[in-house]
Design a protein around this motif. Structure first.
Motif, mmCIF file in Angstrom:
data_model
loop_
_atom_site.group_PDB
_atom_site.id
_atom_site.type_symbol
_atom_site.label_atom_id
_atom_site.label_comp_id
_atom_site.label_asym_id
_atom_site.label_seq_id
_atom_site.Cartn_x
_atom_site.Cartn_y
_atom_site.Cartn_z
ATOM 1 N N GLN A 220 -132.739 -57.266 -106.486
ATOM 2 C CA GLN A 220 -133.795 -56.750 -105.794
ATOM 3 C C GLN A 220 -135.084 -56.714 -106.615
ATOM 4 N N ALA A 221 -135.049 -56.355 -107.937
ATOM 5 C CA ALA A 221 -136.087 -56.334 -108.922
ATOM 6 C C ALA A 221 -136.698 -57.718 -109.164
ATOM 7 N N ARG A 222 -135.672 -58.474 -109.120
ATOM 8 C CA ARG A 222 -136.149 -60.229 -109.210
ATOM 9 C C ARG A 222 -137.047 -60.492 -108.116
ATOM 10 N N GLU B 174 -112.040 -59.661 -134.933
ATOM 11 C CA GLU B 174 -111.254 -59.531 -133.830
ATOM 12 C C GLU B 174 -112.127 -58.539 -133.182
ATOM 13 N N TYR B 175 -112.043 -57.297 -133.645
ATOM 14 C CA TYR B 175 -112.840 -56.070 -132.967
ATOM 15 C C TYR B 175 -114.123 -56.632 -132.846
ATOM 16 N N ALA B 176 -114.794 -57.385 -133.562
ATOM 17 C CA ALA B 176 -116.324 -57.870 -133.158
ATOM 18 C C ALA B 176 -116.304 -58.771 -132.202
ATOM 19 N N GLN B 177 -115.379 -59.535 -131.904
ATOM 20 C CA GLN B 177 -115.216 -60.528 -130.806
ATOM 21 C C GLN B 177 -115.132 -60.020 -129.503
ATOM 22 N N LYS B 178 -114.152 -58.936 -129.613
ATOM 23 C CA LYS B 178 -113.986 -58.163 -128.286
ATOM 24 C C LYS B 178 -115.245 -57.392 -128.015
ATOM 25 N N ALA B 179 -115.944 -56.649 -128.902
ATOM 26 C CA ALA B 179 -116.945 -55.955 -128.518
ATOM 27 C C ALA B 179 -118.034 -56.625 -128.022
ATOM 28 N N ALA B 180 -118.155 -57.997 -128.625
ATOM 29 C CA ALA B 180 -119.188 -58.894 -128.334
ATOM 30 C C ALA B 180 -118.794 -59.475 -126.641
ATOM 31 N N ALA B 181 -117.695 -59.671 -126.618
ATOM 32 C CA ALA B 181 -117.177 -60.077 -125.087
ATOM 33 C C ALA B 181 -117.545 -59.007 -124.011
ATOM 34 N N MET B 182 -117.248 -57.600 -124.555
ATOM 35 C CA MET B 182 -117.490 -56.440 -123.572
ATOM 36 C C MET B 182 -118.949 -56.467 -123.307
ATOM 37 N N ALA B 183 -119.916 -56.533 -124.639
ATOM 38 C CA ALA B 183 -121.393 -56.434 -124.249
ATOM 39 C C ALA B 183 -121.674 -57.610 -123.365
ATOM 40 N N LYS B 184 -121.221 -58.894 -123.374
ATOM 41 C CA LYS B 184 -121.637 -59.966 -122.507
ATOM 42 C C LYS B 184 -121.244 -59.560 -121.034
ATOM 43 N N THR B 185 -120.043 -59.004 -120.794
ATOM 44 C CA THR B 185 -119.633 -58.818 -119.786
ATOM 45 C C THR B 185 -120.492 -57.689 -118.925
ATOM 46 N N ALA B 186 -120.863 -56.876 -119.835
ATOM 47 C CA ALA B 186 -121.731 -55.490 -119.268
ATOM 48 C C ALA B 186 -123.030 -56.227 -118.759
ATOM 49 N N ILE B 187 -123.720 -56.965 -119.784
ATOM 50 C CA ILE B 187 -124.790 -57.646 -119.507
ATOM 51 C C ILE B 187 -125.121 -58.385 -118.178
ATOM 52 N N SER B 188 -123.830 -59.252 -118.015
ATOM 53 C CA SER B 188 -123.589 -59.969 -116.769
ATOM 54 C C SER B 188 -123.516 -59.330 -115.453
ATOM 55 N N THR B 189 -122.819 -58.175 -115.833
ATOM 56 C CA THR B 189 -122.690 -57.470 -114.491
ATOM 57 C C THR B 189 -124.061 -56.572 -114.160
ATOM 58 N N VAL B 190 -124.822 -56.084 -115.134
ATOM 59 C CA VAL B 190 -126.083 -55.498 -114.731
ATOM 60 C C VAL B 190 -126.986 -56.625 -114.182
ATOM 61 N N GLU C 61 -126.178 -59.260 -112.584
ATOM 62 C CA GLU C 61 -125.807 -59.661 -111.143
ATOM 63 C C GLU C 61 -126.007 -58.555 -110.200
ATOM 64 N N SER C 62 -126.444 -57.400 -110.361
ATOM 65 C CA SER C 62 -126.133 -55.977 -109.664
ATOM 66 C C SER C 62 -127.331 -56.307 -108.711
ATOM 67 N N GLU C 63 -127.126 -55.353 -107.618
ATOM 68 C CA GLU C 63 -128.142 -55.840 -106.425
ATOM 69 C C GLU C 63 -129.329 -55.036 -106.738
ATOM 70 N N ALA C 64 -129.556 -53.981 -107.808
ATOM 71 C CA ALA C 64 -130.755 -53.736 -108.181
ATOM 72 C C ALA C 64 -131.521 -54.800 -108.943
#
Length: 93
Positions: free
Chosen positions: A60-62, A36-52, A54-57
């Protein structure tokens, strides 16, 4: 997110589960909690990656990379030519 950070989160989750256990539990329950903890950590990592991503920076880099791809190809071709000339050595040698 780096793999080392995910590994650290996983180890922390395992230690937290072990410290939280007031009474001896069955190994299956411990494994379930760690999963359960690993699933939560993976979900948080996916959220962080998608946030990065989708960021404006990042957008702009793309755009900058897309706009400058032709220039980058030209410079790589020039560099390749220079390396070929360097590899051949001086003329008459």
């Amino acid at each position: 997110m780096k793999a080392s950070l995910l590994l650290l989160l996983g180890c922390t989750a395992i230690l937290a589960v072990g410290a939280r256990a007031d009474e001896p539990e069955e190994p299956e329950a411990l494994v379930r909690k760690v999963e359960e903890y690993a699933q939560k950590a993976a979900a948080m990592a996916k959220t962080a990656i998608s946030t990065v991503q989708e960021s404006e920076a990042a957008q702009q880099a793309r755009r900058w990379l897309e706009d400058n791809a032709a220039l980058a190809k030209q410079r790589l071709a020039w560099l390749k030519e220079q390396l070929v000339e360097l590899w051949k050595g001086p003329p008459g040698a």
